[in-house]
Design a protein around this motif. Structure first.
Motif, PDB file in Angstrom:
ATOM      1  N   ALA A 232      50.808  40.202  40.265  1.00 16.79           N
ATOM      2  CA  ALA A 232      50.554  41.005  39.416  1.00 16.79           C
ATOM      3  C   ALA A 232      49.250  41.000  38.808  1.00 16.79           C
ATOM      4  O   ALA A 232      48.458  41.780  38.571  1.00 16.79           O
ATOM      5  N   LYS A 233      48.351  39.679  39.124  1.00 12.28           N
ATOM      6  CA  LYS A 233      47.317  39.428  38.899  1.00 12.28           C
ATOM      7  C   LYS A 233      45.987  40.067  39.731  1.00 12.28           C
ATOM      8  O   LYS A 233      44.842  39.849  39.573  1.00 12.28           O
ATOM      9  N   ILE A 234      46.406  40.176  41.117  1.00  8.51           N
ATOM     10  CA  ILE A 234      45.968  40.460  42.306  1.00  8.51           C
ATOM     11  C   ILE A 234      44.796  41.707  41.963  1.00  8.51           C
ATOM     12  O   ILE A 234      43.846  41.792  42.376  1.00  8.51           O
ATOM     13  N   LYS A 235      45.443  42.727  41.460  1.00  7.60           N
ATOM     14  CA  LYS A 235      44.686  43.890  41.171  1.00  7.60           C
ATOM     15  C   LYS A 235      43.461  43.647  40.212  1.00  7.60           C
ATOM     16  O   LYS A 235      42.403  44.444  40.550  1.00  7.60           O
ATOM     17  N   TYR A 236      43.658  42.869  39.422  1.00  5.68           N
ATOM     18  CA  TYR A 236      42.359  42.504  38.313  1.00  5.68           C
ATOM     19  C   TYR A 236      41.356  41.660  39.087  1.00  5.68           C
ATOM     20  O   TYR A 236      40.357  42.014  38.967  1.00  5.68           O
ATOM     21  N   LEU A 240      37.352  42.983  40.275  1.00  7.03           N
ATOM     22  CA  LEU A 240      36.216  42.409  40.074  1.00  7.03           C
ATOM     23  C   LEU A 240      35.360  42.260  41.330  1.00  7.03           C
ATOM     24  O   LEU A 240      34.160  42.332  41.344  1.00  7.03           O
ATOM     25  N   SER A 241      35.989  42.155  42.387  1.00  7.57           N
ATOM     26  CA  SER A 241      35.504  42.249  43.943  1.00  7.57           C
ATOM     27  C   SER A 241      34.769  43.809  43.832  1.00  7.57           C
ATOM     28  O   SER A 241      33.787  43.465  44.558  1.00  7.57           O
ATOM     29  N   ALA A 242      35.388  44.585  43.514  1.00  5.72           N
ATOM     30  CA  ALA A 242      34.978  46.017  43.498  1.00  5.72           C
ATOM     31  C   ALA A 242      33.711  45.968  42.606  1.00  5.72           C
ATOM     32  O   ALA A 242      32.574  46.717  43.181  1.00  5.72           O
ATOM     33  N   ALA A 243      33.779  45.544  41.503  1.00 10.50           N
ATOM     34  CA  ALA A 243      32.642  45.340  40.588  1.00 10.50           C
ATOM     35  C   ALA A 243      31.358  44.700  41.453  1.00 10.50           C
ATOM     36  O   ALA A 243      30.135  45.260  41.160  1.00 10.50           O
ATOM     37  N   ALA A 244      31.668  43.582  41.676  1.00 13.40           N
ATOM     38  CA  ALA A 244      30.443  42.829  42.755  1.00 13.40           C
ATOM     39  C   ALA A 244      29.965  43.801  43.779  1.00 13.40           C
ATOM     40  O   ALA A 244      28.713  44.039  43.966  1.00 13.40           O
ATOM     41  N   ALA A 323      38.103  42.886  59.223  1.00 16.94           N
ATOM     42  CA  ALA A 323      37.287  44.226  59.626  1.00 16.94           C
ATOM     43  C   ALA A 323      37.006  44.840  58.290  1.00 16.94           C
ATOM     44  O   ALA A 323      35.969  45.500  58.182  1.00 16.94           O
ATOM     45  N   LEU A 324      37.803  44.862  57.216  1.00 16.66           N
ATOM     46  CA  LEU A 324      37.554  45.634  56.108  1.00 16.66           C
ATOM     47  C   LEU A 324      36.318  44.965  55.576  1.00 16.66           C
ATOM     48  O   LEU A 324      35.405  45.660  54.901  1.00 16.66           O
ATOM     49  N   MET A 325      36.283  43.639  55.200  1.00 17.56           N
ATOM     50  CA  MET A 325      35.086  42.964  54.818  1.00 17.56           C
ATOM     51  C   MET A 325      33.658  43.251  55.445  1.00 17.56           C
ATOM     52  O   MET A 325      32.763  43.516  54.693  1.00 17.56           O
ATOM     53  N   ALA A 326      33.724  43.315  56.880  1.00 17.39           N
ATOM     54  CA  ALA A 326      32.630  43.713  57.539  1.00 17.39           C
ATOM     55  C   ALA A 326      32.130  45.016  57.343  1.00 17.39           C
ATOM     56  O   ALA A 326      30.990  45.162  56.995  1.00 17.39           O
ATOM     57  N   ALA A 327      33.084  45.820  57.405  1.00 15.57           N
ATOM     58  CA  ALA A 327      32.930  47.210  56.914  1.00 15.57           C
ATOM     59  C   ALA A 327      32.349  47.636  55.614  1.00 15.57           C
ATOM     60  O   ALA A 327      31.389  48.417  55.425  1.00 15.57           O
ATOM     61  N   GLU A 328      32.607  46.698  54.537  1.00 15.02           N
ATOM     62  CA  GLU A 328      32.104  46.902  53.298  1.00 15.02           C
ATOM     63  C   GLU A 328      30.630  46.698  53.424  1.00 15.02           C
ATOM     64  O   GLU A 328      29.812  47.285  52.726  1.00 15.02           O
ATOM     65  N   SER A 346      35.913  46.773  49.205  1.00 12.59           N
ATOM     66  CA  SER A 346      35.928  45.375  48.705  1.00 12.59           C
ATOM     67  C   SER A 346      37.205  45.125  47.954  1.00 12.59           C
ATOM     68  O   SER A 346      38.005  44.160  48.117  1.00 12.59           O
ATOM     69  N   PHE A 347      37.669  46.211  47.019  1.00 11.24           N
ATOM     70  CA  PHE A 347      38.934  46.459  46.579  1.00 11.24           C
ATOM     71  C   PHE A 347      40.112  46.035  47.333  1.00 11.24           C
ATOM     72  O   PHE A 347      40.875  44.930  47.342  1.00 11.24           O
ATOM     73  N   ALA A 348      40.160  46.750  48.545  1.00 11.98           N
ATOM     74  CA  ALA A 348      41.144  46.841  49.439  1.00 11.98           C
ATOM     75  C   ALA A 348      41.111  45.400  50.266  1.00 11.98           C
ATOM     76  O   ALA A 348      42.092  44.869  50.425  1.00 11.98           O
ATOM     77  N   ALA A 349      39.917  44.966  50.820  1.00 12.72           N
ATOM     78  CA  ALA A 349      39.828  43.624  51.165  1.00 12.72           C
ATOM     79  C   ALA A 349      40.598  42.457  50.637  1.00 12.72           C
ATOM     80  O   ALA A 349      41.346  41.704  50.834  1.00 12.72           O
ATOM     81  N   THR A 350      40.163  42.362  49.342  1.00 10.09           N
ATOM     82  CA  THR A 350      40.547  41.360  48.240  1.00 10.09           C
ATOM     83  C   THR A 350      42.117  41.513  48.188  1.00 10.09           C
ATOM     84  O   THR A 350      42.403  40.381  48.175  1.00 10.09           O
ATOM     85  N   TYR A 351      42.386  42.649  47.886  1.00  9.17           N
ATOM     86  CA  TYR A 351      43.857  42.867  47.693  1.00  9.17           C
ATOM     87  C   TYR A 351      44.598  42.291  48.751  1.00  9.17           C
ATOM     88  O   TYR A 351      45.672  41.338  48.633  1.00  9.17           O
ATOM     89  N   ARG A 352      44.211  42.784  49.957  1.00 10.95           N
ATOM     90  CA  ARG A 352      44.968  42.435  51.082  1.00 10.95           C
ATOM     91  C   ARG A 352      45.037  41.051  51.396  1.00 10.95           C
ATOM     92  O   ARG A 352      46.088  40.212  51.913  1.00 10.95           O
ATOM     93  N   ILE A 353      43.754  40.428  51.536  1.00  9.73           N
ATOM     94  CA  ILE A 353      43.826  39.035  51.920  1.00  9.73           C
ATOM     95  C   ILE A 353      44.476  37.920  50.689  1.00  9.73           C
ATOM     96  O   ILE A 353      45.297  37.130  51.217  1.00  9.73           O
TER      97      ILE A 353
END
Length: 379
Positions: A232-236, A240-244, A323-328, A346-353
Motif C-alpha cells: 500500500a505504501k509503494i504508490k507514495y 516521490l520518485s516521479a517528483a524527483a 529498461a524503464l530506468m534507462a528510458a527515463e 520514473s513512477f512506473a520503474a520504482t513501482y515495479r522494482i
C-alpha cells in the motif's frame, strides 16, 4: 496523474508524517508471571541475547524498564514491576509507573488472575486506556496435563484453563472478559495470533503498522499482512520518485530513486526477519541450523546490507525494469514533453522494482518460517 503537483506534495507529506509513530506497550502482572519472558519473545529475542529482559523464577523486574525493539527502536515494550510489590503497592501502581505514556497494557498471569490484576484493570479502564488479559506458560500446563492424564485432550485442557480464568474475572466484577492463552516459547501456537488481531483492530490506524512490523513471523498470515501493508505504501514512494524526475538535472532522479529504494528494501529485509541477526536468533529459538534456514532463501537482497551498488547489480538483471530506468534518463532530453514522460517512467520503474523486491522477500520469509516450523515449503 492529474498534473496537480501541490496536491501530490500534500499527500506525500501526510504519508511521511504517519510513518514514524512511536508505540509504547506496557507488560505488567504479578511477580513470576512471565512478564520478562513475554517481552523478549514478542521482540523476537532470547533471554541471553544482548538487550534481553532478565528472567528468573523470582521477581527480576525491580523498576519500570524500557526494551526497544531491536530493529525498530520507536516501538518500546515496557517491563513493569509486579503489581503489589513493596516498591509498587497496588493503590499507587498506575501513578508510579506513569501510565499515561503507554498506548495499552497487557496484564499477564501464570495462573488465575488475582485481586491486584483486577484492580489494575479497573483503574486502567477508568483512565480510558485499553488492557488485555494474557494467561502465560500454557506450554507448561499442556506438558503437565499430558503426563497426568491418561485420556489427554489438548482442546479440552485449553478450554478448561480459559474458562477457569474467565470465571475468576467474572466473580470479581468483569462481565465478559477476554483471556488470551499464550506460550512465550511457542508464539505460533494457542492465542497469540488472536491477541495480535485484537490489538491491531483496536489500535488507532496510524499505529497499526508499527505493531505489525515488529510482530514476529509466527504464521503466513502475519507475513501476508506485512506484505500488503508495504504494498500500500509503494504508490507514495513512486510519487516521490516521479517528483524527483521532474527536476531537470541529469542523473538526479536515478540517485534519488536508488536512495529511496535502498532505505525501503532494508526495511523489508528487517521486517521479514531476513537479516543475519534475526535469522540467527530464529535458528537459536527453533533449534534449526542457521545454514538450513539460509538454504531456502532465494532473493539476492536477503542477508545483505542494502546499498546502491547492490541494487544496481540486482536491477541490471531485471530486463524490463532496468529498461524503464534507462528510458527515463533518455526521455528528459526530449523537448517540451521530456520531463512529464520522465516522471511517468520514473513512477512506473520504482513501482515495479519495489513490487518485485517485496514479493521475493515475502516469499523468502514464508520459506524460512516453514523451514523453522518443520513444515513443507510451498512457496
Amino acid at each position: 496523474m492529474n498534473n496537480d503537483i501541490a496536491a501530490a506534495a500534500a499527500k506525500i507529506q501526510k504519508y511521511s508524517e504517519k510513518q514514524n509513530n512511536p508505540l509504547s506497550i506496557a507488560i505488567t502482572g504479578e511477580s513470576g508471571s512471565g512478564k520478562s519472558t513475554f517481552v523478549n519473545a514478542i521482540r523476537g529475542i532470547d533471554h541471553d541475547d544482548d538487550g534481553a529482559a532478565p528472567t528468573g523464577c523470582v521477581e527480576t523486574t525491580m523498576e519500570v524498564t524500557a526494551y526497544p525493539h531491536p530493529n525498530f527502536p520507536k516501538v518500546t515494550f515496557w517491563d513493569l514491576p509486579g503489581i503489589g510489590t513493596t516498591n509498587f503497592p497496588a493503590h499507587q501502581y498506575l501513578k508510579k509507573v506513569k501510565f499515561e505514556k503507554f498506548d495499552f497494557f497487557i496484564i499477564i498471569s501464570a495462573d488465575r488472575f488475582r485481586e491486584n490484576d483486577v484492580k489494575l484493570a479497573q483503574k486502567i479502564q477508568k483512565m480510558k486506556k485499553k488492557f488485555y488479559f494474557v494467561r502465560s506458560k500454557i506450554d507448561h500446563n499442556i506438558q503437565d496435563e499430558k503426563k497426568n492424564q491418561r485420556d489427554f485432550n489438548e482442546e479440552m485442557t485449553l478450554k478448561h484453563i480459559r474458562d477457569y480464568c474467565i470465571q475468576g474475572l467474572q466473580q470479581q466484577g468483569f462481565e465478559a472478559p477476554q483471556v488470551f492463552l499464550v506460550s512465550s516459547f511457542e508464539l505460533h501456537l494457542y492465542d497469540f495470533s488472536l491477541l495480535h488481531e485484537t490489538l491491531e483492530r483496536e489500535l488507532p490506524a496510524h499505529k497499526r503498522d508499527a505493531l505489525l512490523f515488529t510482530t514476529p513471523n509466527i504464521n503466513n498470515e502475519i507475513i501476508n499482512k506485512k506484505k500488503e501493508a508495504f504494498k500500500a505504501k509503494i504508490k507514495y514512494l513512486s510519487l516521490l520518485s516521479a517528483a524527483a524526475a521532474g527536476v531537470p538535472v541529469p542523473v538526479f532522479s536515478a540517485t534519488v530513486d536508488l536512495g529511496i529504494m535502498a532505505a525501503v528494501v532494508m526495511t523489508y529485509v528487517l521486517v521479514f526477519g531476513l537479516d543475519k541477526p534475526s535469522l540467527q536468533r530464529l535458528a537459536d529459538r527453533t533449534d534449526v541450523p542457521y545454514g538450513a534456514l539460509v538454504a531456502v532463501i532465494k532473493s539476492p537482497l536477503a542477508l545483505e546490507k542494502i546499498t546502491v551498488d547492490l541494487l544496481l547489480k540486482v536491477i541490471s538483471l531485471m530486463t524490463a525494469e532496468g529498461a524503464l530506468m534507462a528510458a527515463e534518463e533518455v526521455s528528459r532530453f526530449i523537448p517540451l514533453f521530456g520531463i512529464p514522460v520522465a516522471m511517468g517512467l520514473s513512477f512506473a520503474a520504482t513501482y515495479r522494482i519495489l513490487s518485485v523486491f517485496l514479493n521475493s522477500l515475502a516469499e523468502d520469509a514464508q520459506r524460512v518460517l516453514e523451514k523453522a516450523l518443520g513444515l513443507e515449503t510451498s512457496v
